[in-house]
Each structure stands twice: as structure tokens, then as C-alpha cells.
Motif scaffolding. Structure first.
Motif, PDB file in Angstrom:
ATOM      1  N   LEU A  53       0.811  -1.217   0.000  1.00  0.00           N
ATOM      2  CA  LEU A  53       0.000   0.000   0.000  1.00  0.00           C
ATOM      3  C   LEU A  53       0.844   1.268   0.000  1.00  0.00           C
ATOM      4  O   LEU A  53       0.453   2.288  -0.562  1.00  0.00           O
ATOM      5  CB  LEU A  53      -0.946   0.011   1.201  1.00  0.00           C
ATOM      6  N   VAL A  54       2.011   1.222   0.619  1.00  0.00           N
ATOM      7  CA  VAL A  54       2.828   2.430   0.765  1.00  0.00           C
ATOM      8  C   VAL A  54       3.690   2.701  -0.469  1.00  0.00           C
ATOM      9  O   VAL A  54       3.846   3.850  -0.886  1.00  0.00           O
ATOM     10  CB  VAL A  54       3.700   2.344   2.046  1.00  0.00           C
ATOM     11  N   LEU A  55       4.261   1.665  -1.076  1.00  0.00           N
ATOM     12  CA  LEU A  55       5.181   1.867  -2.201  1.00  0.00           C
ATOM     13  C   LEU A  55       4.625   2.736  -3.335  1.00  0.00           C
ATOM     14  O   LEU A  55       5.288   3.677  -3.753  1.00  0.00           O
ATOM     15  CB  LEU A  55       5.637   0.516  -2.767  1.00  0.00           C
ATOM     16  N   PRO A  56       3.435   2.471  -3.843  1.00  0.00           N
ATOM     17  CA  PRO A  56       2.972   3.305  -4.965  1.00  0.00           C
ATOM     18  C   PRO A  56       2.684   4.742  -4.554  1.00  0.00           C
ATOM     19  O   PRO A  56       2.941   5.671  -5.319  1.00  0.00           O
ATOM     20  CB  PRO A  56       1.707   2.597  -5.448  1.00  0.00           C
ATOM     21  N   ASN A  57       2.170   4.938  -3.340  1.00  0.00           N
ATOM     22  CA  ASN A  57       1.875   6.294  -2.891  1.00  0.00           C
ATOM     23  C   ASN A  57       3.135   7.084  -2.589  1.00  0.00           C
ATOM     24  O   ASN A  57       3.128   8.306  -2.630  1.00  0.00           O
ATOM     25  CB  ASN A  57       0.974   6.265  -1.658  1.00  0.00           C
ATOM     26  N   ALA A  58       4.209   6.382  -2.265  1.00  0.00           N
ATOM     27  CA  ALA A  58       5.480   7.049  -2.006  1.00  0.00           C
ATOM     28  C   ALA A  58       6.245   7.296  -3.311  1.00  0.00           C
ATOM     29  O   ALA A  58       7.326   7.880  -3.287  1.00  0.00           O
ATOM     30  CB  ALA A  58       6.329   6.214  -1.057  1.00  0.00           C
ATOM     31  N   GLY A  59       5.693   6.830  -4.419  1.00  0.00           N
ATOM     32  CA  GLY A  59       6.339   7.031  -5.716  1.00  0.00           C
ATOM     33  C   GLY A  59       7.461   6.055  -5.995  1.00  0.00           C
ATOM     34  O   GLY A  59       8.254   6.264  -6.906  1.00  0.00           O
ATOM     35  N   LEU A  60       7.540   4.981  -5.221  1.00  0.00           N
ATOM     36  CA  LEU A  60       8.640   4.043  -5.368  1.00  0.00           C
ATOM     37  C   LEU A  60       8.315   2.848  -6.265  1.00  0.00           C
ATOM     38  O   LEU A  60       9.202   2.095  -6.616  1.00  0.00           O
ATOM     39  CB  LEU A  60       9.064   3.526  -3.990  1.00  0.00           C
ATOM     40  N   ALA A  61       7.044   2.676  -6.615  1.00  0.00           N
ATOM     41  CA  ALA A  61       6.675   1.502  -7.409  1.00  0.00           C
ATOM     42  C   ALA A  61       5.747   1.875  -8.555  1.00  0.00           C
ATOM     43  O   ALA A  61       4.878   1.109  -8.936  1.00  0.00           O
ATOM     44  CB  ALA A  61       6.023   0.462  -6.522  1.00  0.00           C
TER      45      ALA A  61
END
Length: 183
Positions: A146-154
Motif C-alpha cells: 500500500l505504501v510503495l505506490p503512494n510514495a512514488g517508489l513503485a
């Protein structure tokens, strides 16, 4: 009365499974895109609305299932995640659930929503880790997913969908089995 509340908490596993299935659906759409524009819009909207509702209900079930154990920090994480989720949901609705044109609708408000969601998920997830009621790997999988895409990492890596799906379904199965009553 207590058994009714336990049944309601147990049934909150269903949105967790639905959350995982929506992530799997998005993953399938990446590898097997739908050709017609009208069909793609309907599928994106159906998956998007299902995701919005199921994540909100599932996180609410997780919070209420452990609210006595996670106390204030878990509550703050839950509230932040739900506010961020609501902002992200309004952004997706405005973008007609089409992520290919979503950059046109991005704003500071959406950025704040993403930060709140990430922060809330990390707080809620870490407090759930401390309760020891779910397998640690399952919680870590849905936190990272859940965090990776919102952090721009995925953004370009669809594997985050698989991580979130497996973690959500794994926790939902645990929630359905109700190990809290067995311990």
C-alpha cells in the motif's frame, strides 16, 4: 450481544479478501489490457469503487478488532489512513479511475492525502504488528504494497499489487479464523 459483535468483526474479513482480489484484478489488467475504451472505463470504475469501499471497511474491521490493544497510536494511524484514503478516493473519482490521465488531476491536496494515507498505514500496521495477532509477514506485505505506490517508489513496478493482495488476503483469512479467541 457479544457474539453478535464477534460475528460482525469476523465478517470484516470479507472486504479484506475483496481488497486483495481488486489488487489482483488490477494486476491482471496490466498484463492483459482490455481493448475497448468503454469496457476499460467500466472495468476501471468497477474495480476502483470496489477498492475504495473494501479498503475502508477492511481497515475499519482491523482497527475495531484490535482497538483495545493498539490504543491511541493505532487510532491516530487509522484516522490518518482513512482521511488520506478519502482524499485519494476523491482524486480517483475525479480522474474517472483512469490512472493514465490522472496526472492532469493531481494537486497538493492529493499529495497531502497520499502522505496521510502512507503515514496512517505505517502507524496502524506497526501497531498491529505489536499485537502479535496476525503473521508479521502478512502485515508487512500489505504495508509495503500500500505504501510503495503512494510514495512514488513503485510507479512502474506492478509487483506492489501482488504484495498488497497477498498481505490483505492473508490477514483477512486470519481475521475470519478469529485467532484472537483461540489465544
Amino acid at each position: 450481544m457479544d457474539s453478535t459483535f464477534q460475528k460482525i468483526r469476523r465478517w470484516s474479513a470479507v472486504p479484506g479478501i475483496l481488497t486483495g482480489l481488486t489488487f489482483f484484478s488490477w494486476l491482471l489488467l496490466i498484463f492483459f489490457p482490455v481493448g475497448e475504451t468503454s469496457s476499460r472505463e467500466v472495468i476501471n470504475m468497477t474495480i476502483g469503487i470496489t477498492w475504495i469501499i473494501s479498503v475502508a471497511v477492511w481497515l475499519t474491521g482491523l482497527y475495531f478488532w484490535h482497538k483495545d490493544e493498539i490504543e491511541l497510536i493505532g487510532f491516530i494511524g487509522y484516522v490518518a489512513a482513512m482521511i488520506g484514503h478519502g482524499i485519494i478516493a476523491s482524486f480517483l473519482f475525479t480522474a474517472h479511475f483512469d490512472l493514465s490521465v490522472s496526472s492532469q488531476y493531481f494537486s497538493l491536496r492529493v499529495g497531502v492525502g497520499m502522505i496521510l494515507f502512507n503515514w496512517g498505514i505505517m502507524l496502524l500496521g506497526s501497531t498491529l504488528l505489536n499485537t502479535g495477532r496476525f503473521p508479521s509477514l502478512a502485515i508487512v506485505l500489505w504495508i509495503v504494497g500500500l505504501v510503495l505506490p503512494n510514495a512514488g517508489l513503485a510507479i512502474k513496478w506492478p509487483g506492489f499489487l501482488l504484495l498488497a493482495a497477498v498481505g490483505a488476503i492473508w490477514c483477512a483469512i486470519y481475521l475470519w479464523r478469529d485467532p484472537k479467541s483461540q489465544q
